[in-house]
Design a protein around this motif. Structure first.
Motif, mmCIF file in Angstrom:
data_model
loop_
_atom_site.group_PDB
_atom_site.id
_atom_site.type_symbol
_atom_site.label_atom_id
_atom_site.label_comp_id
_atom_site.label_asym_id
_atom_site.label_seq_id
_atom_site.Cartn_x
_atom_site.Cartn_y
_atom_site.Cartn_z
ATOM 1 N N GLU A 1 0.715 -0.943 -0.013
ATOM 2 C CA GLU A 1 0.102 0.668 -0.088
ATOM 3 C C GLU A 1 0.928 1.000 0.421
ATOM 4 O O GLU A 1 0.759 1.983 0.637
ATOM 5 N N GLY A 2 1.585 0.815 -1.059
ATOM 6 C CA GLY A 2 2.698 2.675 -0.888
ATOM 7 C C GLY A 2 3.815 2.831 0.116
ATOM 8 O O GLY A 2 4.723 3.539 0.299
ATOM 9 N N HIS A 3 4.169 1.418 0.542
ATOM 10 C CA HIS A 3 4.961 1.726 2.020
ATOM 11 C C HIS A 3 5.841 0.917 2.364
ATOM 12 O O HIS A 3 5.580 -0.345 1.992
ATOM 13 N N THR A 4 7.298 0.877 2.430
ATOM 14 C CA THR A 4 7.863 -0.379 2.562
ATOM 15 C C THR A 4 8.304 -1.070 3.833
ATOM 16 O O THR A 4 8.354 0.236 4.244
ATOM 17 N N LEU A 5 8.026 -2.187 4.063
ATOM 18 C CA LEU A 5 8.275 -2.745 5.448
ATOM 19 C C LEU A 5 9.254 -3.478 5.611
ATOM 20 O O LEU A 5 9.376 -3.590 4.264
ATOM 21 N N THR B 1 10.099 -1.914 10.605
ATOM 22 C CA THR B 1 10.595 -1.310 10.709
ATOM 23 C C THR B 1 10.041 -0.555 8.791
ATOM 24 O O THR B 1 8.997 -1.483 7.804
ATOM 25 N N ASN B 2 9.154 0.882 9.194
ATOM 26 C CA ASN B 2 8.753 1.826 7.319
ATOM 27 C C ASN B 2 10.171 2.273 7.892
ATOM 28 O O ASN B 2 9.690 3.743 7.936
ATOM 29 N N GLU B 3 10.645 1.846 6.204
ATOM 30 C CA GLU B 3 11.168 3.258 5.502
ATOM 31 C C GLU B 3 10.735 4.121 4.698
ATOM 32 O O GLU B 3 10.825 5.076 5.076
ATOM 33 N N THR B 4 9.933 4.102 4.436
ATOM 34 C CA THR B 4 8.339 5.446 3.937
ATOM 35 C C THR B 4 8.621 6.704 4.901
ATOM 36 O O THR B 4 8.276 7.706 4.583
ATOM 37 N N THR B 5 8.035 6.030 6.003
ATOM 38 C CA THR B 5 7.665 7.026 7.604
ATOM 39 C C THR B 5 8.895 7.481 8.365
ATOM 40 O O THR B 5 8.188 7.964 9.210
ATOM 41 N N GLY B 6 9.111 6.525 8.921
ATOM 42 C CA GLY B 6 11.043 6.139 9.359
ATOM 43 C C GLY B 6 10.304 5.709 10.612
ATOM 44 O O GLY B 6 10.456 5.258 11.320
ATOM 45 N N ILE C 1 22.778 0.779 3.481
ATOM 46 C CA ILE C 1 23.066 2.178 4.352
ATOM 47 C C ILE C 1 21.080 2.066 5.363
ATOM 48 O O ILE C 1 20.430 1.240 4.591
ATOM 49 N N ALA C 2 21.427 2.036 6.152
ATOM 50 C CA ALA C 2 20.409 1.430 6.644
ATOM 51 C C ALA C 2 19.597 3.248 7.781
ATOM 52 O O ALA C 2 20.024 4.267 7.147
ATOM 53 N N ARG C 3 18.142 2.608 7.302
ATOM 54 C CA ARG C 3 16.990 3.729 7.318
ATOM 55 C C ARG C 3 16.289 3.070 8.033
ATOM 56 O O ARG C 3 15.379 1.865 7.867
ATOM 57 N N PRO C 4 15.277 3.689 8.938
ATOM 58 C CA PRO C 4 16.678 4.882 10.087
ATOM 59 C C PRO C 4 17.285 4.718 10.324
ATOM 60 O O PRO C 4 17.708 2.798 10.822
ATOM 61 N N ARG C 5 18.371 5.293 11.244
ATOM 62 C CA ARG C 5 19.696 4.982 11.967
ATOM 63 C C ARG C 5 18.545 4.111 13.461
ATOM 64 O O ARG C 5 20.121 3.040 13.404
#
Length: 325
Positions: free
Chosen positions: A47-51, A76-81, A281-285
């Protein structure tokens, strides 16, 4: 294209692999080892999110007696942090581990079933994981055999890089249906009790060219290092190759306000024999698991080149030990 079940592919040994273990027989808890570990991670678009999710359970034994289960779960939701994590050590009277079949449970997480139907569940504040995995493709025997020395420890480890996944992840009351691939690791070893002597980093590199790589980088207190990758391609062929030590290209260090542990959050992965140069690269840190020892389990993005061709991908980065120096 339908990928054959992993259990069917186990009837033949992949090219380049010389297994020192049995994927099926060694799935359940093994007595006589201080650490038995089961580790599932997944990466999805929903649904538009990277989980991303992680569930890591390990049983701790002392003198041949299982005393408890350490559990960690994160989303981790990379889209929202958004990042959620829950960790706890559970004495054996509050957890359960079976040696006759795969079943590991704590009050807020569990991993059970078979490689054809593996159930992974976990709960944390404001979020939960409920997925079912089906192992397909080929196993990955770390270092080609599934047995290796790391910082003086005799480690057994196999990975299953491709498990078809279905289920749901809930974040703050919103349900995300998930489907795609997960990665599963099974490890056991005789590890001395107490803080680790040295540090290690592990990554599961999932690349857009179809390569799956398990990366290990171990550094002893005296500065000696051992770093390598194990590659399995879509045919199941194994290649083991030396890795340039990660410390040479680690940067963007993050200092945890909880544990005061220091971790890099960006790495350069260089494997000359594979003509592979990657940036991770880790997201978020902020993806620390505050457990028995300070530990980082970070969902990360991957980009770079293999043999001159651009690739992209994803992975988790696990770091254990002292990165202060």
């Amino acid at each position: 294209m339908t990928i054959p079940l992993l259990t069917k592919n186990l009837t033949t040994t992949p090219a380049g692999a010389f297994p020192a273990l049995d994927v099926m027989a060694d799935l359940a808890h093994k007595r006589g080892y201080t650490i038995n570990s089961w580790f599932a991670i997944g990466h999805f678009e929903s649904e538009g999110h990277t989980l991303n999710y992680l569930v890591h359970l390990f049983a701790l034994s002392i003198g041949g007696i299982t005393v408890g289960v350490d559990s960690a779960a994160s989303i981790t939701n990379e889209t929202t942090g958004w990042y959620g994590v829950r960790h706890g050590f559970h004495p054996i009277f509050r957890a359960s581990v079976r040696s006759d079949r795969l079943q590991v449970k704590t009050p807020h997480s569990s991993l059970s079933g078979t490689l054809d139907e593996l159930h992974v569940r976990a709960q944390m504040k404001g979020a939960s994981i409920d997925v079912t995995l089906r192992a397909v493709g080929h196993p990955l025997y770390n270092k080609g055999t599934g047995r290796f020395d790391m910082l003086g420890m005799d480690v057994f480890q196999y990975s299953i890089p491709t498990l078809e996944t279905s289920g749901r992840i809930i974040i703050d009351g919103r349900e995300f249906p998930v489907s795609g691939m997960s990665w599963f690791d099974r490890q056991w070893q005789k590890q001395p009790l107490g803080p680790p002597q040295g540090r290690w980093t592990w990554m599961d590199l999932n690349l857009s060219n179809g390569w799956k790589l398990s990366l290990w980088d171990a550094a002893a207190p005296n500065g000696n290092s051992d770093a390598w990758v194990t590659l399995v391609d879509e045919s199941g062929k194994h290649v083991v190759a030396d890795l340039a030590p990660l410390i040479d290209g680690a940067c963007d260090y993050w200092l945890s306000p909880q544990s005061n542990a220091r971790f890099p959050t960006r790495w350069r992965v260089s494997v000359a024999a594979l003509d592979m140069q990657l940036e991770v690269i880790a997201r978020p840190r902020e993806q620390e698991v505050k457990g028995l020892d300070a530990r980082y389990e970070g969902a990360s993005s991957v980009s770079g080149t293999v043999r001159g061709e651009k690739v992209s991908g994803y992975c988790y980065v696990e770091m254990v030990g002292d990165w202060q120096a």
